[in-house]
Design an enzyme around this catalytic site. Structure first.
Site, PDB file in Angstrom:
ATOM      1  N   HIS A 208      38.090  24.227  39.162  1.00 40.16           N
ATOM      2  CA  HIS A 208      36.767  24.824  38.982  1.00 40.16           C
ATOM      3  C   HIS A 208      35.650  23.871  39.411  1.00 40.16           C
ATOM      4  O   HIS A 208      34.614  24.320  39.891  1.00 40.16           O
ATOM      5  CB  HIS A 208      36.608  25.328  37.540  1.00 40.16           C
TER       6      HIS A 208
ATOM      7  N   GLU B 287      43.939  41.180  40.324  1.00 39.36           N
ATOM      8  CA  GLU B 287      44.789  40.705  39.225  1.00 39.36           C
ATOM      9  C   GLU B 287      45.875  41.753  39.011  1.00 39.36           C
ATOM     10  O   GLU B 287      45.584  42.922  38.782  1.00 39.36           O
ATOM     11  CB  GLU B 287      43.968  40.483  37.949  1.00 39.36           C
TER      12      GLU B 287
ATOM     13  N   ASP C 102      44.901  31.336  43.885  1.00 39.45           N
ATOM     14  CA  ASP C 102      45.337  30.553  42.729  1.00 39.45           C
ATOM     15  C   ASP C 102      46.510  31.233  42.014  1.00 39.45           C
ATOM     16  O   ASP C 102      46.395  31.657  40.858  1.00 39.45           O
ATOM     17  CB  ASP C 102      44.113  30.420  41.784  1.00 39.45           C
TER      18      ASP C 102
HETATM   19  N1  SAM Z   1      42.207  32.048  39.036  1.00 39.98           N
HETATM   20  C1  SAM Z   1      42.227  32.096  37.572  1.00 39.98           C
HETATM   21  C2  SAM Z   1      41.237  31.066  37.047  1.00 39.98           C
HETATM   22  O1  SAM Z   1      41.028  30.030  37.701  1.00 39.98           O
HETATM   23  O2  SAM Z   1      40.663  31.315  35.992  1.00 39.98           O
HETATM   24  C3  SAM Z   1      43.600  31.852  37.016  1.00 39.98           C
HETATM   25  C4  SAM Z   1      44.665  32.645  37.660  1.00 39.98           C
HETATM   26  S1  SAM Z   1      46.282  32.387  37.045  1.00 39.98           S
HETATM   27  C5  SAM Z   1      46.667  30.783  37.577  1.00 39.98           C
HETATM   28  C6  SAM Z   1      47.235  33.392  38.147  1.00 39.98           C
HETATM   29  C7  SAM Z   1      47.066  34.895  37.878  1.00 39.98           C
HETATM   30  O3  SAM Z   1      47.634  35.610  38.977  1.00 39.98           O
HETATM   31  C8  SAM Z   1      47.795  35.397  36.639  1.00 39.98           C
HETATM   32  O4  SAM Z   1      46.856  36.025  35.808  1.00 39.98           O
HETATM   33  C9  SAM Z   1      48.820  36.412  37.172  1.00 39.98           C
HETATM   34  O5  SAM Z   1      48.982  37.521  36.324  1.00 39.98           O
HETATM   35  C10 SAM Z   1      48.210  36.828  38.478  1.00 39.98           C
HETATM   36  N2  SAM Z   1      49.128  37.297  39.541  1.00 39.98           N
HETATM   37  C11 SAM Z   1      50.421  36.957  39.757  1.00 39.98           C
HETATM   38  N3  SAM Z   1      50.857  37.471  40.927  1.00 39.98           N
HETATM   39  C12 SAM Z   1      49.794  38.142  41.465  1.00 39.98           C
HETATM   40  C13 SAM Z   1      49.576  38.840  42.700  1.00 39.98           C
HETATM   41  N4  SAM Z   1      50.569  38.960  43.604  1.00 39.98           N
HETATM   42  N5  SAM Z   1      48.355  39.368  42.946  1.00 39.98           N
HETATM   43  C14 SAM Z   1      47.349  39.251  42.037  1.00 39.98           C
HETATM   44  N6  SAM Z   1      47.484  38.592  40.858  1.00 39.98           N
HETATM   45  C15 SAM Z   1      48.693  38.048  40.583  1.00 39.98           C
END
Ligand code: SAM
Length: 304
Positions: free
Chosen positions: A19, A128, A182
Site C-alpha cells: 500500500h 473480487e 494482488d
Molecule cells: N488487494 C487487496 C488489498 O490489498 O487490500 C487484497 C487482496 S487478497 C491478497 C486476494 C483476493 O483475491 C482475495 O480476496 C481472493 O478472494 C481474491 N481472488 C482470488 N482469485 C481471484 C480471481 N481469479 N479474480 C478475482 N479475485 C480473486
C-alpha cells in the site's frame, strides 16, 4: 480454492509494502490532470476491522501497521519523523481512524478510492471472486455513493480486465491506466496466470502502470515470477522497479512453529521516475521498525 481471506492478513508487513508503493505510485500519476482508470484485479473485502475476530486470530497487523504506528506515531506522544512515502501511508490509514486508535484497515479498493479525483473523471474497477468478500466489498463500496465512478464485479480479475484495457480516452484524449494485481497465490497456477496476463496486457496497452505483489517463499514459481516480469518488461522495452521487504523470522517462534509469510515484493512496470528514490528512503525505515530476526532485508532495483 477459497480458503484465503485477506482479513487474517490485513495490515501485515506485506500490506505495508504494497500500500505504501501503491500510494506513492498513484500520487505521482495524479499530478497530471487527465483522468485515469484504476483497476484492482484482486480487490478483497475493501475494509477490515483490526479489532475483529479474523484479525485477532491471525493478528498479522500487530507485526505490520500496528507496530509502525506504535513506533512512529505513538498515541499521546510526539510523532517521529517518517520518510515521506511512509508518512503518506500512515496519514491515509489514520484518516480511517479519526479517534486515534487503529480499528479499521483500508484495503486496496479504499486506498485507491481515497486518491480518486471526482473532477478528473478518474474511474475505479474492482474485481473480487470470493462469494462472501465480493458481497462485503459491494456493500462497503455502496456506502461511498460513488455512482458510476466505481464498478465492482464478482469476476475473475485476470479475465475481467480485458474489457477495460486499453482504457477509454480521458477528456484530453490521453489513455491512462494503473493496475494492481494482488492474487493470494493459494493456487500454484496464479503465478503463471500473473505473467501470462501481464504479457498480454503489455501488448494491448504498453504504457499502463502495472503493479504486481508477490510473496517471497521457497517455491520455484514464486522465485521465478519477478524474473519473468523483468524479462517481459525488458522484451517490451518498458522500465521496471522491484522492491522487496523481508522482516525476518520471529525470534519468539520455536522451530516447530510455522513461520508464516516473512517477505514479499512489489514489481512495478512503467513506474513513476520518482518511485525508486521515494522507496529507497522509505524501505530502510520500514525495516528498522518491522524487522525482527534472522533473514531481514530490503531492496529496490530498477531497469529498462
Ligand atoms: N488487494 C487487496 C488489498 O490489498 O487490500 C487484497 C487482496 S487478497 C491478497 C486476494 C483476493 O483475491 C482475495 O480476496 C481472493 O478472494 C481474491 N481472488 C482470488 N482469485 C481471484 C480471481 N481469479 N479474480 C478475482 N479475485 C480473486
Amino acid at each position: 480454492m477459497f480458503s484465503y481471506r485477506h482479513a487474517f492478513h490485513a495490515g501485515n508487513h506485506a500490506d505495508v509494502l504494497k500500500h505504501t508503493t501503491l500510494i506513492a505510485t498513484l500520487r505521482h500519476l495524479m499530478q497530471k490532470e487527465a483522468g485515469i482508470t484504476l483497476i484492482d484485479t484482486h480487490a478483497g473485502a475493501g475494509l477490515y476491522r483490526l479489532d475483529g475476530d479474523y484479525t485477532e486470530t491471525g493478528g498479522e497487523a500487530k507485526d505490520g501497521v500496528v507496530k509502525l504506528f506504535a513506533a512512529l506515531r505513538p498515541l499521546g506522544k510526539p510523532p517521529a519523523t517518517a520518510a515521506p512515502a511512509l508518512a503518506e501511508y500512515m496519514d491515509l490509514i489514520a484518516s480511517f481512524n479519526p479517534a486515534g486508535a487503529l480499528r479499521v484497515y483500508p484495503g486496496s479498493p479504499f486506498v485507491m478510492h481515497h486518491l480518486l479525483r471526482a473532477e478528473s473523471r478518474d474511474r475505479l474497477k474492482l474485481f473480487e471472486l470470493h462469494p462472501t468478500d465480493s458481497k462485503v466489498l459491494a456493500a462497503n463500496i455502496a456506502q461511498l455513493e460513488a455512482g458510476r465512478q466505481i464498478a465492482v464485479a464478482r469476476e475473475d480479475g485476470f479475465e475481467g480486465i480485458k474489457a477495460f484495457l486499453p482504457p477509454p480516452p480521458s477528456a484530453t484524449g490521453s489513455k491512462r491506466a494503473a493496475l494492481l494485481m494482488d492474487p493470494s497465490y493459494e493456487v500454484k497456477t496464479d503465478y503463471g496466470r500473473v505473467s501470462a496476463c501481464i504479457q498480454e496486457q503489455l501488448k494491448r496497452f504498453p504504457t499502463g502502470t502495472y503493479m504486481v505483489w508477490y510473496p517471497i517463499i521457497p517455491r520455484p514459481e514464486a522465485h521465478d515470477l519477478p524474473r519473468r516480469l523483468k524479462t517481459l518488461s525488458n522484451q517490451s522495452k518498458r522500465p521496471w522497479l522491484n522492491a522487496t521487504l523481508a522482516i525476518g523470522q520471529d525470534p519468539t517462534h520455536g522451530p516447530e512453529d510455522r513461520p508464516g509469510l516473512t517477505a514479499s515484493g512489489m514489481f512495478v512496470i512503467n513506474p513513476p521516475h520518482t518511485l525508486k528514490a521515494v522507496l529507497q528512503a522509505a524501505l530502510p525505515q520500514m525495516l528498522a521498525v518491522l524487522g525482527r530476526g534472522r533473514g531481514q532485508g530490503q531492496t529496490v532495483d530498477s531497469g529498462g
